[in-house]
Design a protein around this motif. Structure first.
Motif, PDB file in Angstrom:
ATOM      1  N   ILE A 184       0.832  -1.232   0.012  1.00 37.93           N
ATOM      2  CA  ILE A 184      -0.041  -0.088   0.209  1.00 37.93           C
ATOM      3  C   ILE A 184       0.823   1.301  -0.075  1.00 37.93           C
ATOM      4  O   ILE A 184       1.696   1.487   0.875  1.00 37.93           O
ATOM      5  N   PHE A 185       0.462   2.159  -1.005  1.00 38.16           N
ATOM      6  CA  PHE A 185       1.349   3.436  -1.115  1.00 38.16           C
ATOM      7  C   PHE A 185       0.436   4.528  -0.830  1.00 38.16           C
ATOM      8  O   PHE A 185      -0.507   4.818  -1.603  1.00 38.16           O
ATOM      9  N   THR A 186       0.727   5.516   0.153  1.00 36.26           N
ATOM     10  CA  THR A 186       0.305   6.706   0.114  1.00 36.26           C
ATOM     11  C   THR A 186       1.069   7.937   0.199  1.00 36.26           C
ATOM     12  O   THR A 186       2.253   7.672   1.111  1.00 36.26           O
ATOM     13  N   SER A 187       0.871   9.198  -0.277  1.00 39.03           N
ATOM     14  CA  SER A 187       1.859  10.178  -0.311  1.00 39.03           C
ATOM     15  C   SER A 187       0.869  11.324  -0.036  1.00 39.03           C
ATOM     16  O   SER A 187       0.052  11.674  -0.651  1.00 39.03           O
ATOM     17  N   VAL A 249       4.202   5.275   3.683  1.00 40.39           N
ATOM     18  CA  VAL A 249       3.649   6.762   4.027  1.00 40.39           C
ATOM     19  C   VAL A 249       4.927   7.685   3.570  1.00 40.39           C
ATOM     20  O   VAL A 249       5.906   7.802   4.197  1.00 40.39           O
ATOM     21  N   ASP A 250       4.687   8.270   2.309  1.00 39.64           N
ATOM     22  CA  ASP A 250       5.710   9.147   1.692  1.00 39.64           C
ATOM     23  C   ASP A 250       5.287  10.485   2.141  1.00 39.64           C
ATOM     24  O   ASP A 250       4.178  11.047   1.919  1.00 39.64           O
ATOM     25  N   THR A 254       4.752  16.769   5.423  1.00 42.52           N
ATOM     26  CA  THR A 254       3.347  17.485   5.026  1.00 42.52           C
ATOM     27  C   THR A 254       2.173  16.783   5.504  1.00 42.52           C
ATOM     28  O   THR A 254       0.942  17.379   5.215  1.00 42.52           O
ATOM     29  N   VAL A 255       2.195  15.671   6.285  1.00 42.21           N
ATOM     30  CA  VAL A 255       0.988  15.116   6.841  1.00 42.21           C
ATOM     31  C   VAL A 255       0.497  16.032   7.976  1.00 42.21           C
ATOM     32  O   VAL A 255       1.268  16.570   8.815  1.00 42.21           O
ATOM     33  N   GLU A 256      -0.761  16.226   7.966  1.00 42.27           N
ATOM     34  CA  GLU A 256      -1.415  16.698   9.068  1.00 42.27           C
ATOM     35  C   GLU A 256      -1.314  15.786  10.212  1.00 42.27           C
ATOM     36  O   GLU A 256      -1.607  14.809  10.272  1.00 42.27           O
ATOM     37  N   ASN A 257      -1.352  16.148  11.442  1.00 41.60           N
ATOM     38  CA  ASN A 257      -1.263  15.403  12.764  1.00 41.60           C
ATOM     39  C   ASN A 257      -0.243  14.353  12.758  1.00 41.60           C
ATOM     40  O   ASN A 257      -0.839  13.356  12.871  1.00 41.60           O
ATOM     41  N   VAL A 275       7.085   1.716   6.057  1.00 38.57           N
ATOM     42  CA  VAL A 275       8.067   2.598   5.716  1.00 38.57           C
ATOM     43  C   VAL A 275       7.733   4.127   5.622  1.00 38.57           C
ATOM     44  O   VAL A 275       6.633   4.153   4.689  1.00 38.57           O
ATOM     45  N   ILE A 276       8.333   5.345   6.240  1.00 41.14           N
ATOM     46  CA  ILE A 276       7.862   6.494   5.972  1.00 41.14           C
ATOM     47  C   ILE A 276       9.094   7.189   5.134  1.00 41.14           C
ATOM     48  O   ILE A 276      10.212   6.712   5.349  1.00 41.14           O
ATOM     49  N   THR A 277       8.817   7.972   4.390  1.00 42.43           N
ATOM     50  CA  THR A 277       9.828   8.980   3.821  1.00 42.43           C
ATOM     51  C   THR A 277       9.635  10.427   4.403  1.00 42.43           C
ATOM     52  O   THR A 277       8.623  10.710   4.597  1.00 42.43           O
ATOM     53  N   THR A 278      10.799  10.952   4.753  1.00 44.22           N
ATOM     54  CA  THR A 278      10.614  12.311   5.370  1.00 44.22           C
ATOM     55  C   THR A 278      11.927  13.219   5.395  1.00 44.22           C
ATOM     56  O   THR A 278      13.028  12.720   5.489  1.00 44.22           O
ATOM     57  N   ARG A 279      11.715  14.364   5.298  1.00 42.31           N
ATOM     58  CA  ARG A 279      12.748  15.244   5.434  1.00 42.31           C
ATOM     59  C   ARG A 279      13.487  15.525   6.808  1.00 42.31           C
ATOM     60  O   ARG A 279      14.391  16.052   7.039  1.00 42.31           O
ATOM     61  N   GLU A 280      12.379  15.166   7.805  1.00 37.85           N
ATOM     62  CA  GLU A 280      12.662  15.259   9.240  1.00 37.85           C
ATOM     63  C   GLU A 280      13.237  13.767   9.684  1.00 37.85           C
ATOM     64  O   GLU A 280      12.709  12.816   9.319  1.00 37.85           O
TER      65      GLU A 280
END
Length: 772
Positions: A184-187, A249-250, A254-257, A275-280
């Motif tokens: 499952i991919f969500t961005s 979770v890409d 920029t995801v809320e909450n 797996v999450i991608t994040t700049r943080e």
């Protein structure tokens, strides 16, 4: 449901399991079943002695599978009560049915977007690490891929997901590739950077509810429509507990909450790899991306250019690699712009443009909220450090008045945004980040001036402890200076540009010994190049101010370097400088005049003018007798005077007299424990021993000298010992060994940039080749 009914249903379940497995329900299973029949939800189920996660993620799924096999029905927390009631009322129909747990299907449910590239280039180490973490043999179930915008996080995760998808569809788990039933991919990505610029996403998935809906669309028989949030959560966790799932979770930033999303991911059953991608930077098991290594970046540039029909020279590829800093999205954008007909210089300008598409995509969302804060000042100031900056240096030049607790929080924020990296007590940034931060700094000229002024002050204080060191000794203490060298170069260059004479003179006094010593140990080209550049600035600057003591000193320092370089043009300039310095000698101290006379003698030796060299040595001796010195300093001066006297005698082929003189030098050096002088002198004694055919003595001296030179990392002494060992091998008739020593000497001379010695040794080597 009353207690009697609950007990009856538990007994039905127990009989079914006993009939199927020959073993009854255990106490944990009975307790779980009782709580479910009492109406408790999954997150409310507990058992003393086990954590809630163990009960809910491990024991409950195992019980549902056991009951499914025993009843012939698909059992879940929301179906167990009804199924057991049917078993109680219609036992024969249920027991006689057969149920096989579903096996892995060849068709994997997935919603992966298309790959952004047809060939995955580079990142071999990172993709291997990510696939290792995705394996169910690894305990991690929450994985983060972090880095600045455009560094290739999404590309990496999608590549791993597609490899897993292929293995899953072909049932290749035996090959070691992770396999899943569902991917499952969500961005939440708001923009994409393509060759023509920024492209806005049509429907970013920015809420936890968006993620829930994406999961429900991909999981069979999962309907969360019209039920409360808590029930949706339970149904999702229950459904995912029965299948291997890769959830991506890409663009988490920029995801809320975000905290709710992270809590949800943390509570997922162990059948899920998230797996999450994040700049943080998130405290999960991380795969941290930085800029691509130069070799990989060049491969990507060449691949993209070929794909888009762009012709690039090797020079243009190198320029593009440097300008993009090895950031994949900047590389792809640049090649796309070139394919659209833009000239390369215009494309390079777009990459570094503070308001351009690359800067906006990679940095704007991260940096804009920092504007006006101490963290923004720290980021801009760090851009002035080409090498990792000490925390104290960074803080003192950027925000000297901010308290330590606030500073630590600001630096932590920059790290979490992947804008800076920390290693031990030093901070650094990626090349493209530096370009952006420098452009930001230019927008604040007053702050830039303050930062540069404070940099001068900090580095003057830092380098002051290295002033007055002995450049001729192996005992010089320069610890910590090498790590700061490039940062110091930037500050000194700024002083030259701004005409800061007093600070330049102070820097020269602090660093003169270090540059001389490091040219001997590491590289003449690197460190003596700085000496020549700085002295070329200081000499006319001091002359313009009539600061004659400084003029004489710097002229002499420059001439020493030129004499050591040894080529005819260098010696000619040194001769001219020494003449001017000698005219100014009365503006300096007696010790300076003594050293100046000796250095002129050394120049004459290099020029093969031994008669003039002897005259200057005689004058040096007279000056030594006239100068008041401490006992140790007088002995050091005598060692040098005798040393060069011995060199004149040796090069005049007066070997026996040279031997006597060098033995006197050796005795003096040993008395004051001047280690480097001892072994330099022994090298000459070995050369004399070779010419007098005392080969065993020569070998002993040279082998000992080589060992000590290597132990002290003195490449010059090492190279000269190796060249002398080549002479010894020739005297022994061992020509192959002589070649080996010559080649080793040449290798060290090349590292040091000693072109004159390279030419001499290569000519010698050609003679050996002719003889063999």
């Amino acid at each position: 449901m009353n207690e009697e009914q609950i007990l009856a249903l538990i007994e039905v379940a127990n009989n079914l399991v006993l009939s199927h497995t020959d073993e009854p329900l255990n106490d944990v299973q009975r307790s779980i079943l009782e709580q479910v029949l009492q109406g408790k939800r999954l997150r409310e189920i507990q058992y003393t002695g086990y954590t809630e996660g163990t009960v809910q993620r491990i024991f409950c799924p195992k019980l549902w599978n056991l009951l499914s096999a025993a009843t012939g029905q698909r059992i879940r927390i929301n179906t167990v009560t009804a199924t057991l009631q049917r078993c109680l009322n219609e036992p024969l129909d249920i027991v006689n049915s057969s149920y096989e747990p579903p096996t892995a299907q060849k068709k994997v449910r997935q919603n992966l977007p298309a790959r952004s590239c047809s060939t995955f280039v580079g990142r071999e180490e990172e993709i291997t690490r990510l696939l290792e973490l995705l394996s169910y043999e690894h305990p991690a179930h929450l994985i983060s891929v972090d880095g600045i915008g455009g560094v290739g996080k999404t590309t990496l995760v999608l590549e791993a997901a597609y490899r897993c998808l292929q293995a899953s569809e072909r049932q290749e788990s035996f090959l070691g590739m992770p396999t899943f039933d569902t991917i499952i991919f969500t961005s939440a990505k708001e923009y994409y950077l393509i060759h023509s610029g920024l492209l806005q996403s049509l429907a970013p998935k920015r809420t936890l509810q968006d993620i829930f809906r994406q999961i429900a669309r991909q999981v069979d028989e999962l309907d969360i429509t019209g039920v409360s949030f808590e029930e949706q959560l339970d149904l999702i966790k229950e459904a995912l507990s029965h299948q291997r799932t890769l959830l991506i979770v890409d663009n988490l930033e920029t995801v809320e909450n975000q905290q709710d999303v992270l809590a949800f991911l943390h509570e997922l059953p162990p059948t899920v790899k998230a797996v999450i991608t994040t700049r943080e930077q998130i405290v999960f098991v991380p795969v941290r991306l930085t800029s691509m290594p130069e070799s990989d970046a060049l491969r990507l540039i060449q691949y993209e250019a070929q794909e888009k029909g762009v012709s690039l020279s090797e020079k243009d590829s190198q320029t593009l690699c440097k300008s993009t800093g090895g950031i994949p999205v900047a590389i792809n954008y640049s090649i796309g712009q070139l394919a659209n007909g833009y000239p390369i210089q215009e494309v390079l300008g777009k990459i570094s443009d503070l308001r351009g598409d690359v800067a906006r995509f990679c940095f704007e969302n991260s940096v804009k909220p920092l504007t006006g804060k101490a963290s923004h000042k720290l980021l801009m100031a760090l851009a002035l450090f080409p090498m990792p900056a000490l925390q104290d240096a960074l803080v003192q030049v950027a925000v000297p008045d901010v308290n330590l607790c606030a500073i630590n929080a600001d630096l932590a924020r920059l790290r979490s945004l992947s804008l800076v990296r920390q290693e031990n007590n030093r901070y650094s940034m990626l090349p493209l980040t530096r370009e952006y931060a420098l452009a930001e700094l230019q927008a604040y000229p007053d702050f830039e001036w303050e930062v540069r002024e404070r940099s001068i002050h900090w580095y003057l204080n830092f380098s002051a402890i290295y002033a007055g060191q002995d450049a001729q000794s192996w005992q010089g203490k320069f610890d910590g200076l090498e790590e700061e060298w490039q940062n110091l170069q930037v500050v000194i260059e700024w002083c030259m540009v701004q005409g800061r004479y007093a600070q330049m003179w102070q820097f020269w006094q602090n660093l003169e010994a270090y540059t001389h010593a490091m040219g001997r140990k590491e590289s003449r080209l690197r460190y003596w190049g700085d000496r020549l550049m700085w002295t070329a600035w200081l000499i006319p600057a001091s002359e313009q101010r009539g600061d004659w003591p400084v003029t004489a000193k710097v002229m002499s320092d420059r001439a020493v370097t030129l004499t050591s370089l040894g080529r005819l043009e260098h010696l000619a300039e040194a001769d001219e400088l020494y003449s001017k310095a000698w005219e100014l000698r009365h503006h300096q101290t007696p010790v300076f005049r003594l050293c100046l006379a000796r250095n002129i003698a050394v120049l004459r030796i290099q020029q093969q003018n031994f008669e003039a060299a002897q005259t200057w040595l005689n004058q040096t001796r007279e000056l030594l007798e006239q100068t008041e010195l401490g006992e140790k300093e007088r002995s050091r001066q005598l060692v040098q005077l005798q040393y060069y006297q011995g060199e004149i005698l040796f090069k005049s082929r007066q070997y026996e007299q040279a031997k006597i003189t060098f033995h006197q030098t050796l005795e003096l050096a040993q008395q004051i424990q001047w280690v480097r002088a001892i072994f330099c002198t022994q090298n000459w004694l070995a050369e004399i021993a070779i010419r007098q055919e005392k080969l065993d003595e020569a070998e002993r001296l040279l082998k000992e000298g080589l060992r000590v030179a290597e132990a002290n990392q003195d490449k010059i002494r090492t190279a000269f010992c190796q060249r002398s060992l080549s002479s010894l091998s020739i005297a022994k008739g061992q020509l192959l060994e002589a070649k080996e020593w010559s080649n080793k000497a040449i290798e060290n001379f090349e590292k040091l940039g000693m072109s004159k010695e390279i030419d001499e040794t290569q000519n010698w080597l050609r003679t050996l080749d002719a003889d063999t």
